[in-house]
Design a protein around this motif. Structure first.
Motif, short mmCIF file in Angstrom:
data_model
loop_
_atom_site.label_atom_id
_atom_site.label_comp_id
_atom_site.label_asym_id
_atom_site.label_seq_id
_atom_site.Cartn_x
_atom_site.Cartn_y
_atom_site.Cartn_z
N CYS A 1 5.42 -46.03 34.01
CA CYS A 1 5.10 -45.39 34.59
C CYS A 1 4.25 -44.65 35.30
O CYS A 1 3.32 -43.66 34.87
N CYS B 1 9.93 -40.72 28.61
CA CYS B 1 10.07 -39.95 29.87
C CYS B 1 11.97 -40.17 30.39
O CYS B 1 12.34 -39.06 31.06
N CYS C 1 4.75 -40.28 33.20
CA CYS C 1 4.07 -40.19 32.37
C CYS C 1 3.23 -40.77 31.99
O CYS C 1 2.06 -40.88 31.39
ZN LIG Z 1 7.21 -41.81 31.26
#
Ligand SMILES: [Zn+2]
Length: 129
Positions: free
Chosen positions: A24, A41, A27
């Motif tokens: 990701c 997230c 995050c």
């Molecule tokens: Zn994330």
């Protein structure tokens, strides 16, 4: 590699013995098996990441009655492996005797490997480190 990760490419990397996971961009969570959004997230800003290939065994089972295409490969182990990077994958466990599952220990360190099935398809596997 900047192209957007796809599940097709994820499978292709495994066939090429070059395992990658999704990461990701928001995050930093590592994602495998791949989904269109981050587990953590919910962002869909994902990119490819390499992993160390080190992990530990979380749980396992011995497959005695396998689906038709894997019939001749049974019995074999399937385990859930937590990668050092934090994500969990389901994979074959290699280098262990399916007739002696009592010798397999949860938490044991494993390293990434691959196995070619009888159909010629490559599987993600892990063997004792
Ligand atoms: Zn994330």
């Amino acid at each position: 590699m900047s192209e957007r990760p796809t599940i097709e490419q994820y499978q292709k990397f495994i066939q090429e013995r070059d395992f990658h996971v999704f990461r990701c961009k928001k995050c930093g969570a590592m994602i495998a098996p791949p989904k269109g959004v981050c587990y953590s997230c919910g962002s869909n800003e994902l990119e490819w990441a390499k992993v160390s290939g080190r992990g530990k065994l979380i749980s396992f089972t011995v497959i005695h009655v396998a689906p038709e295409q894997f019939k001749d490969e049974a019995p074999y182990f399937v385990g859930i492996v937590e990668l050092e990077e934090g994500t969990r994958v389901t994979a074959r466990l290699l280098g262990l005797d399916p007739d002696q599952p009592e010798k397999v220990q949860l938490g044991m360190p494993l390293r990434l490997d691959y196995e070619t099935g009888q159909t010629g398809r490559m599987y993600l596997g892990f063997r004792p480190a």
